[in-house]
Design a protein around this motif. Structure first.
Motif, PDB file in Angstrom:
ATOM      1  N   GLU A  10       0.840  -1.199   0.000  1.00  0.00           N
ATOM      2  CA  GLU A  10       0.000   0.000   0.000  1.00  0.00           C
ATOM      3  C   GLU A  10       0.871   1.244   0.000  1.00  0.00           C
ATOM      4  OE1 GLU A  10      -3.236   2.298   2.879  1.00  0.00           O
ATOM      5  OE2 GLU A  10      -2.698   0.219   3.289  1.00  0.00           O
ATOM      6  N   PHE A  11       0.465   2.208  -0.816  1.00  0.00           N
ATOM      7  CA  PHE A  11       1.061   3.528  -0.746  1.00  0.00           C
ATOM      8  C   PHE A  11       0.024   4.429  -0.095  1.00  0.00           C
ATOM      9  CE2 PHE A  11       2.093   7.722  -2.784  1.00  0.00           C
ATOM     10  CZ  PHE A  11       3.189   7.968  -1.989  1.00  0.00           C
ATOM     11  N   TRP A  62      11.786   2.393  -3.607  1.00  0.00           N
ATOM     12  CA  TRP A  62      11.611   2.284  -2.159  1.00  0.00           C
ATOM     13  C   TRP A  62      11.203   0.869  -1.747  1.00  0.00           C
ATOM     14  CZ3 TRP A  62      14.572   5.434  -0.317  1.00  0.00           C
ATOM     15  CH2 TRP A  62      14.627   6.769  -0.703  1.00  0.00           C
ATOM     16  N   PHE A  63      10.420   0.180  -2.585  1.00  0.00           N
ATOM     17  CA  PHE A  63      10.105  -1.211  -2.261  1.00  0.00           C
ATOM     18  C   PHE A  63      11.379  -2.053  -2.284  1.00  0.00           C
ATOM     19  CE2 PHE A  63       9.126  -5.588  -3.337  1.00  0.00           C
ATOM     20  CZ  PHE A  63       8.271  -5.919  -2.292  1.00  0.00           C
ATOM     21  N   ALA A  64      12.226  -1.825  -3.266  1.00  0.00           N
ATOM     22  CA  ALA A  64      13.501  -2.553  -3.341  1.00  0.00           C
ATOM     23  C   ALA A  64      14.346  -2.261  -2.103  1.00  0.00           C
ATOM     24  CB  ALA A  64      14.254  -2.180  -4.608  1.00  0.00           C
ATOM     25  N   PRO A  90      -0.243   2.330  -8.706  1.00  0.00           N
ATOM     26  CA  PRO A  90      -0.615   2.242 -10.122  1.00  0.00           C
ATOM     27  C   PRO A  90      -0.175   0.919 -10.745  1.00  0.00           C
ATOM     28  CG  PRO A  90       0.413   4.359  -9.636  1.00  0.00           C
ATOM     29  CD  PRO A  90       0.588   3.498  -8.414  1.00  0.00           C
ATOM     30  N   SER A  91      -0.936   0.439 -11.716  1.00  0.00           N
ATOM     31  CA  SER A  91      -0.673  -0.871 -12.318  1.00  0.00           C
ATOM     32  C   SER A  91       0.721  -0.976 -12.932  1.00  0.00           C
ATOM     33  CB  SER A  91      -1.743  -1.229 -13.350  1.00  0.00           C
ATOM     34  OG  SER A  91      -1.779  -0.265 -14.368  1.00  0.00           O
ATOM     35  N   GLN A  92       1.228   0.080 -13.518  1.00  0.00           N
ATOM     36  CA  GLN A  92       2.580   0.045 -14.090  1.00  0.00           C
ATOM     37  C   GLN A  92       3.622  -0.189 -12.989  1.00  0.00           C
ATOM     38  OE1 GLN A  92       3.784   3.458 -16.386  1.00  0.00           O
ATOM     39  NE2 GLN A  92       5.903   2.775 -16.492  1.00  0.00           N
ATOM     40  N   ILE A  93       3.433   0.471 -11.849  1.00  0.00           N
ATOM     41  CA  ILE A  93       4.348   0.296 -10.718  1.00  0.00           C
ATOM     42  C   ILE A  93       4.223  -1.124 -10.163  1.00  0.00           C
ATOM     43  CG2 ILE A  93       4.950   1.126  -8.408  1.00  0.00           C
ATOM     44  CD1 ILE A  93       5.568   3.118 -10.696  1.00  0.00           C
ATOM     45  N   GLN A  94       3.000  -1.644 -10.109  1.00  0.00           N
ATOM     46  CA  GLN A  94       2.796  -3.025  -9.653  1.00  0.00           C
ATOM     47  C   GLN A  94       3.620  -3.989 -10.511  1.00  0.00           C
ATOM     48  OE1 GLN A  94      -1.361  -4.157  -9.555  1.00  0.00           O
ATOM     49  NE2 GLN A  94      -1.945  -2.186  -8.669  1.00  0.00           N
ATOM     50  N   GLN A  95       3.532  -3.816 -11.827  1.00  0.00           N
ATOM     51  CA  GLN A  95       4.267  -4.696 -12.744  1.00  0.00           C
ATOM     52  C   GLN A  95       5.770  -4.578 -12.539  1.00  0.00           C
ATOM     53  OE1 GLN A  95       2.705  -3.420 -16.508  1.00  0.00           O
ATOM     54  NE2 GLN A  95       0.920  -4.766 -16.378  1.00  0.00           N
ATOM     55  N   GLU A  96       6.258  -3.358 -12.356  1.00  0.00           N
ATOM     56  CA  GLU A  96       7.690  -3.153 -12.143  1.00  0.00           C
ATOM     57  C   GLU A  96       8.149  -3.816 -10.846  1.00  0.00           C
ATOM     58  OE1 GLU A  96       9.032   0.915 -12.699  1.00  0.00           O
ATOM     59  OE2 GLU A  96       7.511   1.208 -14.225  1.00  0.00           O
ATOM     60  N   ILE A  97       7.356  -3.698  -9.799  1.00  0.00           N
ATOM     61  CA  ILE A  97       7.701  -4.332  -8.523  1.00  0.00           C
ATOM     62  C   ILE A  97       7.688  -5.852  -8.679  1.00  0.00           C
ATOM     63  CG2 ILE A  97       6.882  -4.780  -6.162  1.00  0.00           C
ATOM     64  CD1 ILE A  97       6.078  -1.817  -6.035  1.00  0.00           C
TER      65      ILE A  97
END
Length: 102
Positions: A10-11, A62-64, A90-97
């Motif tokens: 969650e952000f 930041w997740f990394a 956002p979905s793009q960030i979800q995919q990157e994570i």
């Protein structure tokens, strides 16, 4: 090394917090992660690690960071699975994570 499955990422936009909740609720010993002085804290009430993102929206970075601190300090690898949910990410960030974890 132990592993924990992430139940929710969650952000919290109002607080600029990245909150990483664990499926199993975590362990009381996770409270000691603060000793790394890396800005990652354990919230036992939420069963989650928290990190103040400095409001710069670099969520993948930041997740990394959170994941690496937990791995280095707690000897715990965070894993995502098909049940991991996302809040205000956002979905793009979800995919990157997701790609960064695989």
């Amino acid at each position: 090394m132990n592993s924990e499955t992430v139940s929710n990422i969650e952000f919290a936009t109002a607080d600029s917090l990245l909150i990483v909740r664990l499926d199993g609720g975590g362990k009381p010993s996770y409270q000691h992660v603060y000793r790394a002085a890396a800005g990652v804290y354990w919230d036992n009430d939420f069963g989650a690690f928290k990190f103040d993102t400095k409001n710069d929206k670099r969520l993948v970075h930041w997740f990394a960071h959170v994941r690496q601190v937990i791995e280095d300090e707690m000897d715990v690898r965070l894993l995502l699975d098909s049940k991991t949910t996302w809040t205000n990410v956002p979905s793009q960030i979800q995919q990157e994570i997701q790609l960064s974890v695989s």
